[in-house]
Structures are given as structure tokens and as C-alpha cells.
Design a protein around this motif. Structure first.
Motif, PDB file in Angstrom:
ATOM      1  N   LEU A   1       0.832  -1.196   0.000  1.00 52.11           N
ATOM      2  CA  LEU A   1       0.000   0.000   0.000  1.00 52.11           C
ATOM      3  C   LEU A   1       0.868   1.248   0.000  1.00 52.11           C
ATOM      4  O   LEU A   1       1.996   1.240   0.499  1.00 52.11           O
ATOM      5  N   ALA A   2       0.338   2.334  -0.573  1.00 51.84           N
ATOM      6  CA  ALA A   2       1.093   3.588  -0.657  1.00 51.84           C
ATOM      7  C   ALA A   2       0.127   4.758  -0.555  1.00 51.84           C
ATOM      8  O   ALA A   2      -1.065   4.640  -0.869  1.00 51.84           O
ATOM      9  N   GLN A   3       0.662   5.875  -0.111  1.00 46.87           N
ATOM     10  CA  GLN A   3      -0.118   7.101  -0.004  1.00 46.87           C
ATOM     11  C   GLN A   3       0.025   7.926  -1.272  1.00 46.87           C
ATOM     12  O   GLN A   3       1.031   7.832  -1.984  1.00 46.87           O
ATOM     13  N   LEU A   4      -0.982   8.760  -1.541  1.00 44.02           N
ATOM     14  CA  LEU A   4      -0.901   9.752  -2.609  1.00 44.02           C
ATOM     15  C   LEU A   4      -0.686  11.123  -1.988  1.00 44.02           C
ATOM     16  O   LEU A   4      -1.137  11.387  -0.868  1.00 44.02           O
ATOM     17  N   ASN A   5       0.017  11.988  -2.702  1.00 40.38           N
ATOM     18  CA  ASN A   5       0.236  13.330  -2.169  1.00 40.38           C
ATOM     19  C   ASN A   5      -1.018  14.189  -2.342  1.00 40.38           C
ATOM     20  O   ASN A   5      -1.982  13.800  -3.001  1.00 40.38           O
ATOM     21  N   ARG A   6      -0.987  15.377  -1.782  1.00 40.89           N
ATOM     22  CA  ARG A   6      -2.165  16.255  -1.771  1.00 40.89           C
ATOM     23  C   ARG A   6      -2.547  16.772  -3.154  1.00 40.89           C
ATOM     24  O   ARG A   6      -3.666  17.245  -3.356  1.00 40.89           O
ATOM     25  N   GLN A   7      -1.623  16.690  -4.100  1.00 48.49           N
ATOM     26  CA  GLN A   7      -1.936  17.170  -5.440  1.00 48.49           C
ATOM     27  C   GLN A   7      -3.094  16.409  -6.068  1.00 48.49           C
ATOM     28  O   GLN A   7      -3.760  16.912  -6.965  1.00 48.49           O
ATOM     29  N   ALA A   8      -3.317  15.174  -5.593  1.00 45.91           N
ATOM     30  CA  ALA A   8      -4.431  14.384  -6.119  1.00 45.91           C
ATOM     31  C   ALA A   8      -5.770  15.061  -5.845  1.00 45.91           C
ATOM     32  O   ALA A   8      -6.744  14.847  -6.568  1.00 45.91           O
ATOM     33  N   GLU A   9      -5.844  15.878  -4.793  1.00 44.46           N
ATOM     34  CA  GLU A   9      -7.093  16.546  -4.427  1.00 44.46           C
ATOM     35  C   GLU A   9      -7.197  17.943  -5.020  1.00 44.46           C
ATOM     36  O   GLU A   9      -8.162  18.656  -4.769  1.00 44.46           O
ATOM     37  N   MET A  10      -6.184  18.344  -5.778  1.00 45.39           N
ATOM     38  CA  MET A  10      -6.185  19.680  -6.366  1.00 45.39           C
ATOM     39  C   MET A  10      -6.605  19.681  -7.828  1.00 45.39           C
ATOM     40  O   MET A  10      -6.706  20.732  -8.450  1.00 45.39           O
ATOM     41  N   THR A  11      -6.832  18.479  -8.388  1.00 39.39           N
ATOM     42  CA  THR A  11      -7.305  18.405  -9.765  1.00 39.39           C
ATOM     43  C   THR A  11      -8.805  18.652  -9.811  1.00 39.39           C
ATOM     44  O   THR A  11      -9.502  18.602  -8.792  1.00 39.39           O
ATOM     45  N   LYS A  12      -9.303  18.907 -11.005  1.00 40.80           N
ATOM     46  CA  LYS A  12     -10.714  19.260 -11.149  1.00 40.80           C
ATOM     47  C   LYS A  12     -11.639  18.135 -10.695  1.00 40.80           C
ATOM     48  O   LYS A  12     -12.639  18.372 -10.022  1.00 40.80           O
ATOM     49  N   ASP A  13     -11.297  16.885 -11.032  1.00 40.85           N
ATOM     50  CA  ASP A  13     -12.169  15.759 -10.677  1.00 40.85           C
ATOM     51  C   ASP A  13     -11.634  14.923  -9.513  1.00 40.85           C
ATOM     52  O   ASP A  13     -12.201  13.884  -9.182  1.00 40.85           O
ATOM     53  N   ASN A  14     -10.528  15.371  -8.901  1.00 40.49           N
ATOM     54  CA  ASN A  14      -9.923  14.688  -7.746  1.00 40.49           C
ATOM     55  C   ASN A  14      -9.395  13.292  -8.062  1.00 40.49           C
ATOM     56  O   ASN A  14      -9.010  12.562  -7.153  1.00 40.49           O
ATOM     57  N   ARG A  15      -9.358  12.923  -9.336  1.00 42.31           N
ATOM     58  CA  ARG A  15      -8.907  11.575  -9.686  1.00 42.31           C
ATOM     59  C   ARG A  15      -7.387  11.500  -9.647  1.00 42.31           C
ATOM     60  O   ARG A  15      -6.684  12.367 -10.166  1.00 42.31           O
ATOM     61  N   PRO A  16      -6.853  10.449  -9.027  1.00 41.93           N
ATOM     62  CA  PRO A  16      -5.394  10.322  -8.891  1.00 41.93           C
ATOM     63  C   PRO A  16      -4.715   9.941 -10.192  1.00 41.93           C
ATOM     64  O   PRO A  16      -5.310   9.320 -11.077  1.00 41.93           O
ATOM     65  N   LYS A  17      -3.428  10.316 -10.273  1.00 47.31           N
ATOM     66  CA  LYS A  17      -2.581   9.959 -11.401  1.00 47.31           C
ATOM     67  C   LYS A  17      -1.278   9.356 -10.864  1.00 47.31           C
ATOM     68  O   LYS A  17      -0.968   9.486  -9.692  1.00 47.31           O
ATOM     69  N   LEU A  18      -0.508   8.735 -11.761  1.00 45.71           N
ATOM     70  CA  LEU A  18       0.746   8.118 -11.346  1.00 45.71           C
ATOM     71  C   LEU A  18       1.703   9.139 -10.738  1.00 45.71           C
ATOM     72  O   LEU A  18       2.468   8.823  -9.825  1.00 45.71           O
ATOM     73  N   SER A  19       1.643  10.362 -11.223  1.00 46.50           N
ATOM     74  CA  SER A  19       2.533  11.401 -10.704  1.00 46.50           C
ATOM     75  C   SER A  19       2.193  11.804  -9.278  1.00 46.50           C
ATOM     76  O   SER A  19       2.967  12.509  -8.635  1.00 46.50           O
ATOM     77  N   HIS A  20       1.048  11.349  -8.766  1.00 46.37           N
ATOM     78  CA  HIS A  20       0.633  11.694  -7.408  1.00 46.37           C
ATOM     79  C   HIS A  20       1.176  10.728  -6.357  1.00 46.37           C
ATOM     80  O   HIS A  20       0.923  10.920  -5.163  1.00 46.37           O
ATOM     81  N   LEU A  21       1.876   9.680  -6.792  1.00 49.30           N
ATOM     82  CA  LEU A  21       2.456   8.749  -5.826  1.00 49.30           C
ATOM     83  C   LEU A  21       3.443   9.486  -4.928  1.00 49.30           C
ATOM     84  O   LEU A  21       4.318  10.213  -5.406  1.00 49.30           O
TER      85      LEU A  21
END
Length: 515
Positions: free
Chosen positions: A376-396
Motif C-alpha cells: 500500500l502507498a499514499q498519494l500526495n495532496r496534489q491528487a485533491e487539487m485536480t478538477k475531478d480529484n482523480r489520482p494519477k501516477l505522478s501523485h504517488l
């Protein structure tokens, strides 16, 4: 000039030395000078064998300094695309002022006379390699022994250091894994045959749609499940572990760096038995809950699940536990919660480098044990700053090496976490979890949807209908089930859309929990 006899005299033990020190240091290191000479002699007589031997040996594998220097110069001739013979070798070593150091041209001629069958060069090389590995093991253990006598020595640090060094030594053994194409084709044919029979060759996750995308969890793979906090990472990993151990009877090791074994086991009971965890905490279990509790505990008790609840573990310690279970219980799946809590081997390294090394070691461990590893891994806060809040690989979080070393990356995204319950109900998003396969090295990228049931800490596949096996009182009427679920017009399971606790005149009286 005659070659100086290479013998090492026994060192007189220091009277103050401990007997253990004498045992370790008072011996000549393992070596075989005849094999070393035979390897070099074979290369001088038959240079075509050079590539085969170079793939097996390094110059550092030679015990004799003279033989080490000669072999290094032979490699130099090969890299320069020069011919290899005794004259060219002598000329090269003369220019670097090494020829007389090794014994002169007479010793080179002696090496050529020391071998009669050049065809056995690879066998001679394997003997040299074996002795080299033994010497390296002695070096590791002796250096650890010396450090252990230091007044500042810390046992945990020494254990981590020795494990790391031994692991690196093991890795060096797998560097030359050359497979003939015919052998690889046989494996591919077996794979195609299994596909034609409709067999999923990986370990099933328990979620049919996810299994369809991944074709199961495959050996040698590092699978990352990542999300923002409270999205259900631990729950999804636990649900998969339950299915693998209980339904498929395969051994699972869960390394829980965040939760205790008690907390994790309680979660699995609630998930497996579909028991509201709040009822347990508040001692409000009903008779039906007790029956479901008993069934779930019986299943878990007979399942091959092992939990390591040690709060701080290094990757070397995790690997040691996994290797032992692989040897004793034929371990099939390793689950780690989570990568950010794994202790680094070297706390002085930058955090990004620490995580990179951990991810690389996890991938190496998956290949070594031939099992899938879920981490398991955490995502950084940038994942919540996108328009649809959907995570991307760069958010690891913390390192791009996780994305690089992972074979599969799965994100969990629940849009209802970003809105009120009323709004989620209105939009039909309550409990809806998008499972995003953002990377799959050997397959397609795709999404699926699971239904999250918070009171059970459980995900369910809404597209596959299964009557709750634990609720003997469930009544199926074609359109609903009374186990806090109903079937929508689209034919999918959903949670009730409110947290209300309506009075049920037929409800059973509350019974205090007595486990």
C-alpha cells in the motif's frame, strides 16, 4: 623468473583474542589456485571462450593478485576488440608495468601449460566463483563480528547491515539468468493453452471484474494499491487477503506496520461476517450477529493467514520473515501496509532515495520468492487539487521509483468523500468506489467499480450478485434482500442511502456481546 608460491601463513592468535575470533580469522580463505590458472590458460589457448567466462566471473573473484591482474587485462583486450594471445597480453601488461609484478612472461607460459582441455573452462570458472562467494560471506560475517565488539554497537543496525549485504550477494547470483528461446517458448505455449481453457493463471482477488482486467495476481509482480487517507486501502488489501486465504486456501502474510493484529483480525471478522463494527464496539450485537461472528471466526481460524504486527520493520526484516514462511508454509501472497512506514536501511539517505531502495528491494523479493507482493502507498495532496480529484501516477508520494518498479498500480477513488452524504445520495455516488488500474506492465489499463460498505469495512463487486451466506434470515424476493442492501433498477447492489436507524417491530432484542 619463478612464480612466488602463494601461501598464507597462519597468523598467531592474540592471547587477548576471544576463541570466536580465532575460529573466524585463523584460517586461510577458501580458494583454488589450480582452477584460477586453468581458467586463464583456457582463455589464452582458446579466446573464443572469453565471452562465456566473462559472463560468469569478475576479476575480483580471483584470490591470487597475479591471476586477478591477468584476467583483468584479458577482459581489457576483449573490450578493445583486440586478439587474445600470450604475446598481446604480455605487451599490454608490460606497458602498464604489471608484467613483472605477476611473474613475467614465464608465468603466462606456465598458465598455458597448466590446462589440457579448454572445453572445461566454464567448469573451472564455476569453481573460482564458488570460492569467491565463500570468501565474500566470510568477509561479511567477520566484519559484523568485529563491529559487534564495539561498545557503540546496536544489534538491530548490525542485523540490518548483514541482511542487506547478504541480499546483495544473493542478487549477484541471479545477474546471468540467460534462458534459451526454446525454453521460453514452452512457457508461452503452456500460458496460451491455459488461456484457451479459460483458466486465470494468477491468484484471484475475489472481485471478478478486477480479475478480468488483471488476470489475477501474478508471481514475481509488485502491486501497488494507492489512495488518499480513508479511501479504503487497507480494507481492499484485507478483502483480497481474506479471499486468497479462506476461499483459495493459499498462505498469506500480512505485514501490518500501522494496525495491530487485534485490530486487523477484528476488521476481517466484520468484513467476512458482514457485521457492523459499531455494534461490536458498543456491545449491541444481536443473536444473528453472534451467529455470523462465529461462522466468520471459524473460517478465519482454519485459514493460512499470518500477521506480522511489529510496528517498525526494515525491508531486510520483512524479507527474512517472508523467506521463512515461503520455506515452511509455501507462502503465496505478501501484503504490506504500507510502504511509507517501512524503516530505511540507512536513515541518513534522502527520503526519496530511501523509498526508491525499498521499492527496488520489494520488486527483487517478489522475483526471488516467485510470489505477488501487494504494497500500500499514499498519494500526495496534489491528487485533491485536480478538477475531478482523480489520482494519477505522478501523485504517488515520496518517490517516482514506486511507479517505475511496480508492475501494477491500482488507485482507489471515492468521489462521495468530497461531498455531503445528501449530495452523494442525490447523485447516486454513495459508497461508489472507482478502482483505477493506472499501470499494468503486462496488460491493459482500465477501471472498474466496487461498492464500499463502511460499517463492514468491505468492498463488494456490484455487478456480481451473491446472496449473503451468513444471514440465514435473509429473504430474497426478486428485488431486494433484507441484509441492509437492495437491488437497484440497473441490477446492481447498493447500500441503503441513509444512516437512519428505523425502529423495526420485528427486530430481535439486543444481547450483550459475549465472545
Amino acid at each position: 623468473m619463478t612464480l612466488e608460491t602463494e601461501t598464507v601463513k597462519r597468523r598467531k592468535p592474540n592471547k587477548k583474542s576471544e576463541s570466536a575470533n580465532i575460529t573466524v580469522f585463523d584460517h586461510v580463505p577458501p580458494h583454488n589456485l589450480d582452477a584460477e590458472r586453468a581458467v586463464i590458460g583456457a582463455l589464452l589457448l582458446n579466446p573464443l571462450l572469453c565471452d562465456d567466462v566473462i559472463s560468469q566471473l569478475r576479476d575480483s573473484d580471483f584470490y591470487s593478485d597475479a591471476n586477478r591482474r591477468i584476467f583483468k587485462n584479458i577482459i581489457g583486450l576483449r573490450n578493445d576488440n583486440s586478439g587474445i594471445d600470450v604475446t598481446l597480453l604480455a605487451d599490454r601488461m608490460s606497458k602498464s608495468e604489471e608484467l613483472e609484478t605477476v611473474g613475467g612472461a614465464a608465468y603466462l607460459a606456465e598458465l598455458m601449460q597448466s590446462v589440457h582441455v579448454t572445453f572445461h573452462a566454464s567448469f573451472y570458472a564455476s569453481i573460482v566463483k564458488e570460492k569467491s562467494l565463500l570468501r565474500q560471506l566470510i568477509h561479511i560475517t567477520s566484519s559484523i563480528t568485529q563491529e559487534a565488539y564495539s561498545p557503540d554497537a546496536i544489534s538491530k543496525n548490525l542485523l540490518n547491515k548483514s541482511s542487506q549485504q547478504v541480499f546483495e550477494l544473493c542478487e549477484s547470483l541471479t545477474m546471468n539468468m540467460i534462458v534459451d528461446i526454446k525454453t521460453a517458448l514452452d512457457s508461452v505455449r503452456d500460458y496460451i493453452d491455459s488461456k484457451m481453457r479459460g483458466v486465470i493463471d494468477g491468484i484471484k482477488t475475489g472481485f471478478p471484474r478486477l480479475d478480468e482486467i488483471l488476470e489475477g495476481l501474478h508471481s514475481n509482480e509488485l502491486i501497488i494499491i494507492a489512495a488518499r487517507p480513508s479511501m479504503g486501502k487497507t480494507a481492499l488489501a484485507t478483502n483480497i487477503a481474506e479471499h486468497v486465504a479462506i476461499d483459495q486456501k493459499l498462505s498469506v502474510l500480512m505485514v501490518s506496520l500501522e494496525m495491530s493484529a487485534f485490530e486487523l483480525t477484528l476488521r476481517m471478522i466484520c468484513s467476512r461476517g458482514r457485521i457492523d463494527s459499531e455494534k461490536i464496539r458498543k456491545n449491541r450485537m444481536l443473536q444473528s450477529d453472534h451467529e455470523k461472528f462465529q461462522l466468520a471466526t471459524n473460517e478465519l481460524a482454519s485459514s493460512p493467514i499470518f500477521i506480522d504486527e511489529t510496528p517498525s520493520r526494515t525491508i531486510s526484516e520483512i524479507a527474512a520473515v517472508a523467506r521463512r514462511l515461503k520455506r515452511q508454509m509455501d507462502l503465496k501472497l505478501l501484503v504490506i501496509d504500507y510502504i511509507g512506514l517501512i524503516e530505511p536501511e540507512n536513515s541518513m539517505d534522502p527520503r526519496q532515495e530511501q523509498v526508491s531502495k525499498i521499492a527496488r528491494r520489494l520488486k527483487g523479493l517478489a522475483r526471488e520468492l516467485k510470489i505477488p507482493i501487494i504494497c500500500l502507498a499514499q498519494l500526495n495532496r496534489q491528487a485533491e487539487m485536480t478538477k475531478d480529484n482523480r489520482p494519477k501516477l505522478s501523485h504517488l508520494r515520496e518517490s517516482g521509483a514506486i511507479e517505475q518498479d511496480a508492475d501494477v498500480v491500482i488507485f482507489i477513488h471515492r468521489e462521495d468523500r468530497y461531498m455531503s452524504q445528501e449530495e452523494a445520495i442525490q447523485k447516486g455516488l454513495l459508497g461508489k468506489a472507482d478502482i483505477i488500474v493506472a499501470k499494468q506492465r503486462n496488460g491493459r489499463i482500465d477501471d472498474t467499480v466496487l461498492q464500499w460498505t463502511g460499517e463492514f469495512t468491505r468492498f463488494d463487486d456490484p455487478t456480481y450478485h451473491t446472496v449473503d451466506e451468513y444471514n440465514e434470515f435473509a429473504v430474497y424476493s426478486g428485488s431486494n434482500i433484507n441484509n441492509d442492501k437492495f437491488e437497484t433498477d440497473a441490477g446492481q447492489w447498493s447500500n441503503k442511502t441513509s444512516n437512519q436507524n428505523p425502529i423495526d417491530i420485528d427486530a430481535e432484542p439486543e444481547i450483550p456481546a459475549t465472545f
